[in-house]
Design an enzyme around this catalytic site. Structure first.
Site, PDB file in Angstrom:
ATOM      1  CB  CYS A 104      -0.879  -0.033   1.230  1.00 21.18           C
ATOM      2  SG  CYS A 104      -1.903   1.387   1.368  1.00 21.18           S
TER       3      CYS A 104
HETATM    4  C1  SRM Z   1      -2.166   6.541  -9.207  1.00 18.66           C
HETATM    5  C2  SRM Z   1      -3.389   5.715  -9.006  1.00 18.66           C
HETATM    6  C3  SRM Z   1      -3.974   5.254 -10.325  1.00 18.66           C
HETATM    7  C4  SRM Z   1      -4.119   6.329 -11.321  1.00 18.66           C
HETATM    8  O1  SRM Z   1      -3.496   6.189 -12.357  1.00 18.66           O
HETATM    9  O2  SRM Z   1      -4.871   7.275 -11.069  1.00 18.66           O
HETATM   10  C5  SRM Z   1      -3.128   4.488  -8.176  1.00 18.66           C
HETATM   11  C6  SRM Z   1      -1.995   3.768  -8.317  1.00 18.66           C
HETATM   12  C7  SRM Z   1      -1.641   2.681  -7.556  1.00 18.66           C
HETATM   13  N1  SRM Z   1      -2.452   2.059  -6.673  1.00 18.66           N
HETATM   14 FE1  SRM Z   1      -4.382   2.483  -6.386  1.00 18.66          FE
HETATM   15  N2  SRM Z   1      -4.150   4.174  -7.361  1.00 18.66           N
HETATM   16  C8  SRM Z   1      -5.049   5.171  -7.442  1.00 18.66           C
HETATM   17  C9  SRM Z   1      -6.334   5.148  -6.993  1.00 18.66           C
HETATM   18  C10 SRM Z   1      -6.974   4.021  -6.478  1.00 18.66           C
HETATM   19  C11 SRM Z   1      -8.380   3.867  -6.343  1.00 18.66           C
HETATM   20  C12 SRM Z   1      -9.451   4.861  -6.790  1.00 18.66           C
HETATM   21  C13 SRM Z   1      -9.853   5.877  -5.800  1.00 18.66           C
HETATM   22  O3  SRM Z   1      -9.152   6.174  -4.838  1.00 18.66           O
HETATM   23  O4  SRM Z   1     -10.940   6.421  -6.010  1.00 18.66           O
HETATM   24  C14 SRM Z   1      -8.581   2.605  -5.847  1.00 18.66           C
HETATM   25  C15 SRM Z   1      -9.938   1.940  -5.565  1.00 18.66           C
HETATM   26  C16 SRM Z   1     -10.598   2.435  -4.341  1.00 18.66           C
HETATM   27  C17 SRM Z   1     -10.096   1.795  -3.097  1.00 18.66           C
HETATM   28  O5  SRM Z   1      -9.196   2.365  -2.476  1.00 18.66           O
HETATM   29  O6  SRM Z   1     -10.571   0.712  -2.742  1.00 18.66           O
HETATM   30  C18 SRM Z   1      -7.280   2.030  -5.664  1.00 18.66           C
HETATM   31  C19 SRM Z   1      -7.042   0.755  -5.214  1.00 18.66           C
HETATM   32  C20 SRM Z   1      -5.771   0.232  -5.018  1.00 18.66           C
HETATM   33  C21 SRM Z   1      -5.528  -1.018  -4.368  1.00 18.66           C
HETATM   34  C22 SRM Z   1      -6.581  -1.988  -3.833  1.00 18.66           C
HETATM   35  C23 SRM Z   1      -7.095  -1.574  -2.508  1.00 18.66           C
HETATM   36  C24 SRM Z   1      -8.174  -2.492  -1.985  1.00 18.66           C
HETATM   37  O7  SRM Z   1      -8.391  -2.424  -0.773  1.00 18.66           O
HETATM   38  O8  SRM Z   1      -8.791  -3.232  -2.758  1.00 18.66           O
HETATM   39  C25 SRM Z   1      -4.116  -1.172  -4.344  1.00 18.66           C
HETATM   40  C26 SRM Z   1      -3.322  -2.317  -3.747  1.00 18.66           C
HETATM   41  C27 SRM Z   1      -2.528  -1.895  -2.568  1.00 18.66           C
HETATM   42  O9  SRM Z   1      -2.934  -1.012  -1.784  1.00 18.66           O
HETATM   43  O10 SRM Z   1      -1.516  -2.539  -2.387  1.00 18.66           O
HETATM   44  C28 SRM Z   1      -3.584  -0.032  -4.985  1.00 18.66           C
HETATM   45  C29 SRM Z   1      -2.214   0.198  -5.198  1.00 18.66           C
HETATM   46  C30 SRM Z   1      -1.721   1.095  -6.057  1.00 18.66           C
HETATM   47  C31 SRM Z   1      -0.261   1.181  -6.398  1.00 18.66           C
HETATM   48  C32 SRM Z   1       0.396   1.914  -5.299  1.00 18.66           C
HETATM   49  C33 SRM Z   1       0.432  -0.119  -6.750  1.00 18.66           C
HETATM   50  C34 SRM Z   1       0.899  -0.997  -5.628  1.00 18.66           C
HETATM   51  O11 SRM Z   1       0.430  -2.147  -5.586  1.00 18.66           O
HETATM   52  O12 SRM Z   1       1.731  -0.606  -4.851  1.00 18.66           O
HETATM   53  C35 SRM Z   1      -0.305   2.008  -7.705  1.00 18.66           C
HETATM   54  C36 SRM Z   1       0.887   2.868  -7.986  1.00 18.66           C
HETATM   55  C37 SRM Z   1       0.916   3.147  -9.441  1.00 18.66           C
HETATM   56  C38 SRM Z   1       2.061   3.927  -9.847  1.00 18.66           C
HETATM   57  O13 SRM Z   1       3.174   3.402  -9.888  1.00 18.66           O
HETATM   58  O14 SRM Z   1       1.867   5.110 -10.175  1.00 18.66           O
HETATM   59  N3  SRM Z   1      -4.595   0.796  -5.358  1.00 18.66           N
HETATM   60  N4  SRM Z   1      -6.310   2.907  -6.068  1.00 18.66           N
HETATM   61  C39 SRM Z   1      -4.515   6.361  -8.181  1.00 18.66           C
HETATM   62  C40 SRM Z   1      -4.101   7.342  -7.140  1.00 18.66           C
HETATM   63  C41 SRM Z   1      -3.895   8.684  -7.713  1.00 18.66           C
HETATM   64  C42 SRM Z   1      -4.297   9.745  -6.795  1.00 18.66           C
HETATM   65  O15 SRM Z   1      -3.762   9.849  -5.694  1.00 18.66           O
HETATM   66  O16 SRM Z   1      -5.156  10.514  -7.220  1.00 18.66           O
END
Ligand code: SRM
Ligand code: SRM
Ligand code: SRM
Ligand code: SRM
Ligand code: SF4
Ligand code: SF4
Ligand code: SF4
Ligand code: SF4
Ligand code: SF4
Ligand code: SF4
Ligand code: SF4
Ligand code: SF4
Lengths: 105, 394, 354, 354, 394, 105
Positions: A104
């Protein structure tokens, strides 16, 4: 993987400077790593945190949760950041020679 | 003529939809980092696989989050993206900008980063895409000098976001932008210094249309609504009646609770107030004639998240109705109680919804001192497996 | 060493609002949809603000931001915003500026639309551009799909809104799990265990706990873990917590399509998207299989749904068995749930359609 | 020693049918509901059979069976049947016999009814009459409840059928889990572990596996088990597999009421009954609290439901929150599910009634 | 006058509903067992607790089930019910009797038992309630001499049951009684000699009204239905139109799929065949005018059960449509495969539905060689967690 | 609880004649119990089944499922009933000195 000299001992580190094999950690390693994390000197207060984290890891195989660190060391989060400006994960865990925190971010 | 180094990506420059390849190429002209990012992406397109390494933990002084560390797995080939970290910059509520502040961000990123951005990330931040470790602190310092701060990452409060709300929407029942801003400011410590079992997201929608998808995408959605009766302007109803809107078919018949009735001769619409569940449908269809009631507030929900680990959740009703007036103390106190319970009981990487699922809604409600009400559930349990506490039995 | 200026939080949005909004904040009365992509909001005071919505590719250069800033300076007194689906909204206070703005935008190739019963921008994620976890690219598929669907962006001809989202892995950062149509990157092979590195780099208890199907057991001999491959459904969560469990596999990674989700509460409660197509291959740069699958679903929906019916509402009315029939998508063992709440999806009645 | 005559199976039903049925078997054309409890089925051939349905108490003496046999001999050519809800159906082939039969039945105090929009017989179980597992009695509650509801049995005045069932423990032998109104015997205290006997009398792995909430751990010191009382929700399943875990507790056992189930597929798919009242005390011989609670629910339903609406259909239309309001039943923590599929019952929308 | 020994139970003799206390007293006059049963029940009413001991394992030669052993926990006080076992007698399909066979049963039970019975038990058997161990074998011998046999108990096939079906119901799409009888006869061994992980129940309803509640109360419901279009007799529609039935409101409007339409001027009802899901509603409302189609058969479902252990299940569609013609071989073969898989993989006391839940419907279908079809589910999965077999991937 | 004499040894039995403490079982006990279950003589075939059940119980703490008994002894259900007319649960398990089967009847 890069190698780095820790007071004579050459250890593998990753891009973030975490040592790769937690088994090779010792106090010298800690002292060297502390420099990177803007902790010029490891005081008793620092060691209290570092040792707690280290011991927890050795016992349970995982890093303690932050709440646990605070509770067990009697410090609040602010104090932890005062001691380790880069925070418990990047700072304290690194100095304590733990595997790099993942997931995370 | 030089042969293109990105023949596959080049194919994505054509077509009507805006091209990210064009954008990367624009950035690549100025930034070697962007150039190598483009090159590595071409490699991914060729090999059909990702070329970034797992994780990375870098940051700025005093914060535990806000930066996503990233390293190339082909640094020899693409040395400029050996490190290619992302900085998450907390957007102003509702994604409103004046051009001056946008230009400031651009200038900072021109100086310290790749020149590539996402406007915006899925959580809502401005994503400054790609820079090297030594630039992180200076970039951060420049940002904060300019009045910007980092957003959340890691096991922390994530950057809250809000729909456009009262700034431009007649449906807004709460001041989404102020709530978003106020909570963000109040919880700066929770946002910047990860200390919980996992992430926690707050999203604020002004009405049940939920234009920030808060119910699906946040642990605690705040959704504007009203407690009394929707308001009907019969004069406007008549205008609609004379337009090509089929009031009976498109509005009345689609009310989920059959709360509406329409008198076609009088051209009058009426609502049975106690039957209306405030779904917004009729208001959406006839925005000039129907509007929310006057006793406005929010429904607070809890537990929404993406699939990992236990499967996706939509958030669950926690407080059917609460007034939302600054400083929103009641809700902030509740948040503190919830975080405390979660932090005390949660396992690593366990979202609050998963913890509630594991320990039971009853236990959670007791811990945060909320009374069970029927609005919390679609329907009561069908199994006969419930608990009695010692003080309830003989 | 001095701690930098921290915890200032984001700039106050109030600094960012155009004067007409500041004046009429919270006092909007109604809105009109002037044409695709163009909204007029009227305040109690009689003031109006015009919004011209333009498609954003989200992954943009700073020069692009400067471009739109220039436009906003010219027509909007220097004010603009972005939407929750990453479109750009030019906020025009002066009615006379609307058409000139539109003209300039069109002339420069910006797409105006995304309002009302349109396909708006595709919420999506990093893909191969920045994330280590990606099973597919994000921007490339979005571009390919939307190039094909642009007419649905610039018009409002669908039965209702149609929200497409894309996530490049099961973490579903796009929160695509409640979209009318969701495109999700998937793996199809269990991670490979790098025993050598695992014991050193990873917390074994965390790795074990990460697995939704309890497929991971400790392997004390190797100071590592063993994966019961029969139970692994390739979610990649163990890789999220442990780099020594790489799961990407160029030959088998690809894309799945889910349909029928929604988040608004209008008429029906929010719904999850559900599996339509279990797998389509990764075929960069233009993913033709994905594009045509998406197009097919959209067109069948456009043709068959009642006016005002979202994708999921339509399917629930006609039944899923009919959806599979109409779209020609084969129903397979993959569609039958076998995760935690599987039994709640099984049909407990002899009533169904043929 | 010779093995007795075994495996002959039940008598062939064909021997049991009245001639008019044998003749018209499978060729019935339609039926009419002549009056409460009296049906007329007409065959393609024009033949008719009349059914007079009488309430059974199910727990009857052989003399009772002889009584009804006498009646069947007199009016039905010696033919009768029982229904799936344990009523008695006199099968009359001769139209002229119908009224005399009814007269004799009435005169002897039999209750005629249970058809169509009535409350039919209460499907129920053994209770204290024969089962070791019972948390309450069965026959006694049924008698007490039905004494009060008889007018609904002998008339067809309800909005629709109303099926009441009773099970004396969570094993739910009455399969009450899909009844319009279900009365269920419940315990409210964890079993007491008799360590002395447990190790000898019971299979410890079976005991552990029997617990739905994993509340039972081995206790190797005592060669027995330990119950985590906080996780026990008193289902009694461990007692089912192990006599050394007695759970009955006169002070705390009692009755719960579930509502809104159905099994027919008419209009809506089958539904589970859901918790209405978590606990009412055991107050033999006439359980006044249970009787008045049931009566209240039936009357509120009778008054408020649309014609043709089963209990569950009515509640789903008006909403459960409204059901609790109309019946005055308090909503408590008990109503919120915390078992396996709990989250699927949580409300995932801000739309609801007050 | 002697004081009553059952003052509490006596109160249940009054009131209009038939009184089981009267019945127990009737039996008590002839049978000391029945008398003590009454006495012990009074004790239960006084103390508010059961007085039977747990379990008991008794039976007849060659069978593993059919008798429920029962012992009093107050044998000193009620010596006649020290043993008080129940015999389950397999009812004739549809619970049809001639009075001769009923009298035979009564005579046998007068001789060997308490004279108390249940007509019938919840599973469908005749319950002969209460006798002593030494009487079991003689009672069984007398029963089988008279053409009766025991029903199921234990981890065995339980006594199948069926609705009245073609014997008296115009809706019956299958011969419920023959199916019930045939399966019972075919599987005598499975019924009498428990050998599975747990019980298995079969119930047969002639149409989707499901008058034996098969979907809730059996592991494998067989429910009659049709494959083609329901039949409408327009002449009879007109009769209904002239009656007080509100065809539009009570019939057409309540069709779940809006498959019906009614032309009030012509008094004609029509159906869109592909929309009808065969719910029975319109047929139930207008039995003289509407009837099932002509291509009749059954839907086979699987997995229904009461709450213990994993919670109650309603059965799930397994075969959307199958012709049901004697000797029903296809279904019997399927049963054999299902039992085999369950017996091989099930844990003790695990119903087949629970096993399917645990190992997955996909695994089950593969084992019993059935193809997945969309009719099996209300809707497809919403989680992205599905499996690929090695032959499907590269 | 009644007492019963098993060739000199007095053991507690319950109403169904099951011995109350499986630990006190021995071959004599088996022989006596066999009489009740209409097994006049315990042949090798009987012992094969009895021993299999007994050993399984001692190893796993539970009675084997019927399928397991059949598989491991190579007998089908019919043969088991031929040997033990009262069946595997009431007959064979009782003779093998197991706790009384419970639950599902
Ligand atoms: C950058 C972003 C995607 C994007 O292109 O926009 C993103 C990118 C990543 N997310 Fe996310 N998440 C991003 C919004 C989300 C959302 C949408 C939201 O917040 O509305 C979700 C779904 C909502 C939620 O939180 O449940 C989301 C659910 C996850 C999850 C799954 C969490 C879960 O409980 O199911 C992970 C996995 C984790 O935390 O290891 C994750 C993990 C990640 C990681 C850190 C990858 C990882 O496993 O470590 C990604 C890093 C990508 C990179 O290298 O840039 N990301 N992630 C978004 C954050 C940008 C921002 O700050 O504005
Ligand atoms: C600008 C934006 C809010 C923001 O803060 O950025 C917005 C603005 C409006 N939304 Fe929205 N919605 C916005 C995202 C959403 C979302 C979130 C999403 O798509 O991820 C939803 C939930 C979608 C879903 O259910 O999956 C959403 C569901 C609605 C609905 C409900 C439609 C329905 O029938 O289900 C309405 C009502 C309507 O359209 O009649 C609505 C109505 C509106 C109105 C008409 C409200 C108003 O009176 O101003 C605004 C103009 C809508 C239009 O596009 O025609 N808005 N709206 C977002 C524009 C996104 C974009 O660029 O396309
Ligand atoms: C006799 C019996 C079958 C048997 O083999 O014994 C039977 C017989 C008939 N049922 Fe039934 N049903 C019988 C138990 C059931 C059950 C099972 C139960 O109650 O446990 C159900 C499912 C109930 C549920 O959904 O919970 C049942 C749901 C129906 C329905 C569906 C009603 C609905 O709208 O949900 C109909 C149709 C109707 O009544 O219009 C129906 C219709 C009928 C008809 C009219 C069929 C016919 O044309 O002959 C029969 C006379 C019904 C009447 O009582 O008015 N029968 N019927 C059962 C009588 C039980 C009793 O003594 O009361
Ligand atoms: C006699 C009867 C109740 C009645 O008064 O009618 C009955 C009585 C018992 N049932 Fe039952 N069940 C009876 C029909 C049912 C039904 C209804 C049905 O078959 O339609 C069910 C629900 C359907 C199902 O099978 O799921 C039922 C679900 C149970 C259960 C829970 C099974 C589950 O998987 O949830 C148990 C517990 C067990 O097996 O240990 C059980 C266990 C028992 C036991 C054997 C008690 C025990 O724990 O050992 C009861 C013996 C009572 C006694 O001493 O006389 N009985 N049992 C019914 C059988 C009579 C007959 O053969 O006609
Ligand atoms: S959520 Fe409601 S208040 Fe907010 S923008 Fe959407 S319609 Fe307006
Ligand atoms: S808001 Fe929704 S529920 Fe209320 S009257 Fe309008 S359409 Fe009906
Ligand atoms: S969806 Fe997966 S691959 Fe895409 S950005 Fe999120 S974590 Fe990375
Ligand atoms: S990929 Fe997912 S299912 Fe497979 S082992 Fe890893 S965590 Fe478990
Ligand atoms: S419901 Fe429980 S107490 Fe009643 S007969 Fe069945 S097992 Fe016995
Ligand atoms: S009564 Fe039920 S929940 Fe309680 S310990 Fe026994 S099996 Fe577990
Ligand atoms: S299930 Fe159908 S066929 Fe059988 S009795 Fe009921 S209505 Fe008739
Ligand atoms: S049987 Fe049911 S679904 Fe079919 S037409 Fe009649 S009411 Fe409609």
């Amino acid at each position: 993987m890069a190698l780095r000299d820790f007071g004579g001992q050459e250890l593998e580190i990753d891009e973030d400077g975490f040592i790769q094999d937690p088994g090779q950690w010792n106090q010298t390693v800690a002292t060297v790593l502390a420099q990177d994390e803007e902790v010029p000197e490891l005081t008793d207060e620092h060691w209290k945190v570092v040792n707690m984290i280290r011991e927890y890891y050795l016992k349970f195989g995982i890093a303690p949760m932050v709440r646990k660190v605070c509770k067990d060391t009697g410090k609040d989060l602010k104090q932890i950041y005062a001691l380790f400006p880069s925070g418990p994960a990047k700072g304290a865990c690194k100095i304590a020679g733990l595997p790099k925190p993942t997931g995370c971010v | 003529m030089e042969e293109s180094k990105t023949p596959l990506l080049d194919q994505l420059e054509s077509g009507p939809w805006p091209s990210f390849v064009k954008e990367m190429k624009r950035a690549a002209k100025k930034s070697p980092m962007a150039k190598d990012a483009l090159g590595q992406l071409e490699l991914s397109y060729t090999e059909k696989r990702v070329h970034w390494k797992h994780g990375g933990i870098v940051g700025v002084r005093g914060y535990g989050g806000g930066v996503i560390g990233r390293y190339s797995d082909a640094p020899e080939q693409f040395p400029e993206v050996r490190d290619f970290h992302t900085m998450r910059v907390n957007q102003p509520s509702g994604w409103f900008y004046n051009t001056a502040s946008l230009r400031t961000l651009c200038d900072i990123w021109e100086k310290y980063g790749s020149g590539l951005t996402n406007f915006h990330g899925s959580t809502g931040d401005v994503i400054l895409l790609g820079t090297v470790t030594p630039n992180l602190q200076p970039a951060f310092d420049a940002l904060s000098e300019a009045g910007f701060d980092l957003g959340g990452s890691g096991s922390a409060l994530r950057t809250p976001s809000a729909c456009v709300g009262p700034a431009r929407c007649e449906y807004a029942c709460i001041d989404t932008l102020d709530i978003c801003n106020d909570f963000t400011q109040t919880f700066q410590n929770e946002l910047h210094r990860p200390m919980w079992p996992y992430k926690f997201k707050i999203k604020v929608s002004g009405c049940p249309n939920d234009c920030v998808a808060s119910i699906a995408r946040s642990d605690m959605p705040i959704i504007g609504t009203w407690r009394d009766t929707l308001r009907i302007d019969q004069a406007e109803v008549k205008h609609y009646a004379n337009s090509d809107l089929n009031i009976r078919g498109a509005v009345v018949a689609k009310c989920p609770t059959k709360a509406l009735s329409y008198d076609a001769t009088k051209m009058e619409l009426s609502v049975q107030p106690e039957e209306c569940i405030r779904c917004m449908h009729c208001i959406n269809m006839m925005p000039k004639a129907i509007r929310p009631g006057v006793e406005k507030g929010a429904t607070i929900l809890i537990g929404g998240k993406a699939p990992i680990v236990k499967g996706a959740y939509l958030s669950w009703v926690l407080i059917p109705f609460i007034k939302m007036e600054p400083p929103y103390q009641e809700l902030k106190d509740l948040l503190a109680k919830m975080w405390d319970w979660w932090d005390e009981n949660g396992k690593t990487r366990e979202r609050i919804g998963e913890l509630i699922d594991r320990l039971g809604m009853g236990a959670f409600l007791k811990a945060v001192e909320l009374k069970p009400v029927s609005q919390m559930v679609f329907r009561p349990r069908s199994n006969p497996y419930y608990f009695w506490s010692p003080d309830e039995i003989n | 060493m001095a701690i930098a200026k921290t915890d200032i939080g984001p700039p106050d949005f109030r600094q960012m609002l155009p004067p007409v909004i500041t004046k009429n904040y919270g006092s909007w009365k109604y809105h009109e949809n002037l044409k695709p992509g163009v909204l007029k909001h009227v305040a109690e005071s009689g003031d109006a603000i015009y919004t011209v919505r333009v498609a954003g590719s989200r992954l943009v250069s700073i020069d692009f931001i400067r471009d739109i800033a220039d436009i906003a300076d010219k027509y909007c007194g220097g004010h603009l915003r972005f939407t929750s689906r990453h479109n750009i909204e030019f906020l025009v206070s002066d009615a006379a500026m609307v058409e000139p703005l539109i003209d300039e935008l069109k002339q420069k190739g910006y797409l105006i639309g995304g309002t009302n019963n349109a396909i708006s921008n595709v919420v999506h994620t990093q893909g191969w551009v920045h994330c280590h976890s990606a099973a597919t690219d994000a921007s490339g598929i979005v571009k390919s799909v939307m190039d094909e669907l642009v007419p649905y962006f610039t018009s409002e001809s669908l039965p209702a809104k149609l929200r497409i989202s894309l996530a490049c892995c099961l973490n579903m950062c796009g929160a695509v799990h409640c979209s009318d149509l969701a495109i999700v990157g998937i793996h199809r092979k269990p991670p490979k265990v790098d025993h050598e590195r695992l014991g050193k780099m990873c917390e074994i208890p965390t790795v074990i706990a990460s697995c939704p199907t309890a497929a991971i057991r400790p392997n004390p001999k190797e100071k590592s873990v063993t994966i019961n491959e029969d139970r692994c459904m390739y979610c990649g969560n163990c890789f999220s917590v442990c780099p020594a469990l790489p799961i990407a596999d160029a030959l088998n990674d690809g894309v799945a399509i889910f349909v029928g989700g929604k988040v608004s509460n209008a008429r029906t409660a929010p719904m999850f998207s559900r599996l339509a197509i279990p797998y389509l291959p990764n075929t960069p740069p233009r993913w033709p299989e994905v594009v045509s699958a998406v197009k097919n679903i959209v067109e069948v929906y456009a043709k068959n749904a009642h006016k005002g019916e979202r994708m999921g509402e339509w399917i629930e009315r006609i039944s899923w068995e009919r959806f599979f029939e109409l779209t020609g998508i084969p129903f397979t063992d993959k569609h039958i749930d076998d995760f935690t709440h599987a039994t709640t999806t099984f049909r407990t009645t002899p009533t169904f359609k043929w």
